[in-house]
Design an enzyme around this catalytic site. Structure first.
Site, PDB file in Angstrom:
ATOM      1  N   ASP A  56       0.876  -1.167   0.000  1.00 58.36           N
ATOM      2  CA  ASP A  56       0.000   0.000   0.000  1.00 58.36           C
ATOM      3  C   ASP A  56       0.916   1.220   0.000  1.00 58.36           C
ATOM      4  OD1 ASP A  56      -1.667   2.128   0.482  1.00 58.36           O
ATOM      5  OD2 ASP A  56      -2.740   1.200   2.150  1.00 58.36           O
ATOM      6  N   TYR A 144      -9.763  15.846  -7.695  1.00 54.44           N
ATOM      7  CA  TYR A 144      -8.843  14.965  -8.411  1.00 54.44           C
ATOM      8  C   TYR A 144      -7.872  15.788  -9.250  1.00 54.44           C
ATOM      9  CZ  TYR A 144      -7.096  11.685 -11.915  1.00 54.44           C
ATOM     10  OH  TYR A 144      -6.278  10.949 -12.749  1.00 54.44           O
TER      11      TYR A 144
END
Length: 240
Positions: A56, A144
């Site tokens: 991760d 984003y």
């Protein structure tokens, strides 16, 4: 000498295409991501020396452990990311707004910063760092787009800090790329056709289009190219 390449988010889409390209060139490629089964399937399918590592990239401890294990690398491709709003039910609460911003920055900015910071001390001089951005950074595409704009700014500072080691740092800003998980399979055929039609080339981009640019920026032909953002979007969003 065999080069060592790390591709984050290397199990699908753009990351998989990039990993495939470097493996075809004889590199030792490590693909990272959170989904073990996806990574294992990709490493088995791609011909060459490809190793799957479940990491991760937003977890400092996991990234640090990975860096200690992998050792020196020549090329880092920060591909992990995406618009995390597709994974969330929208609400108007301030708490939800804060969570959405944090999630997008963690997915797109923190992952690249942590992986780069962790691998850079042992990175071989003369290498390359390529981070996948988006034309959303220039189109004003909400949180984003803001995250991808932050990547472009961070990349300039990164290039300045590592230039004396002959390590380059560039961003490849993509347009609409088909055959990825970005839109989570929610787009209609009409929506896909509309996105493709917005490009001057009148087609959707393909993961291999991005792999072409990444490969070039990591090659010996691009040793004087650094601190730049390159749009690969079929002319959907022109630059100068």
């Amino acid at each position: 000498m065999t080069r060592t390449v790390v591709v984050t988010g290397g199990g699908t889409g753009i990351g998989r295409a990039v990993a495939t390209r470097f493996a075809e060139k004889g590199a030792r490629v490590l693909i990272t991501g959170r989904r073990h089964s996806v990574l294992e399937r990709a490493s088995a399918d791609i011909a060459g020396n490809v190793v799957a590592a479940q990491v991760d990239a937003s977890d400092p401890d996991a990234v640090s452990a990975f860096a200690d294990e992998v050792g020196p690398v020549d090329i880092l491709v920060n591909n992990a990311g995406g618009n995390t709003d597709f994974d969330r039910a929208p609400t108007s609460s301030l708490s939800s707004v804060a969570d959405s911003w944090r999630a997008n920055f963690e997915s797109n900015v923190i992952t690249a910063v942590l992986m780069t910071t962790s691998l850079l001390p042992a990175m071989n001089d003369g290498g390359a760092i390529v981070t996948i951005g988006s034309i959303a950074a220039d189109k004003g595409s909400g949180l984003y787009g803001a995250a991808k704009a932050a990547i472009a700014s961070w990349n300039i500072d990164l290039a300045r800090r590592i230039g004396a080691r002959s390590i380059t740092a560039n961003v490849v800003a993509t347009g609409y790329i088909a055959d990825t998980e970005f839109f989570r399979d929610v787009l209609t055929h009409e929506a896909k056709d509309g996105l493709a039609a917005s490009a001057m080339t009148k087609r959707a981009g393909a993961p291999d289009d991005i792999a072409d640019m990444v490969e070039f920026l990591a090659s010996n032909r691009a040793r004087q190219i650094t601190a730049q953002t390159f749009a690969v979007n079929g002319g959907e969003w022109p630059s100068r």
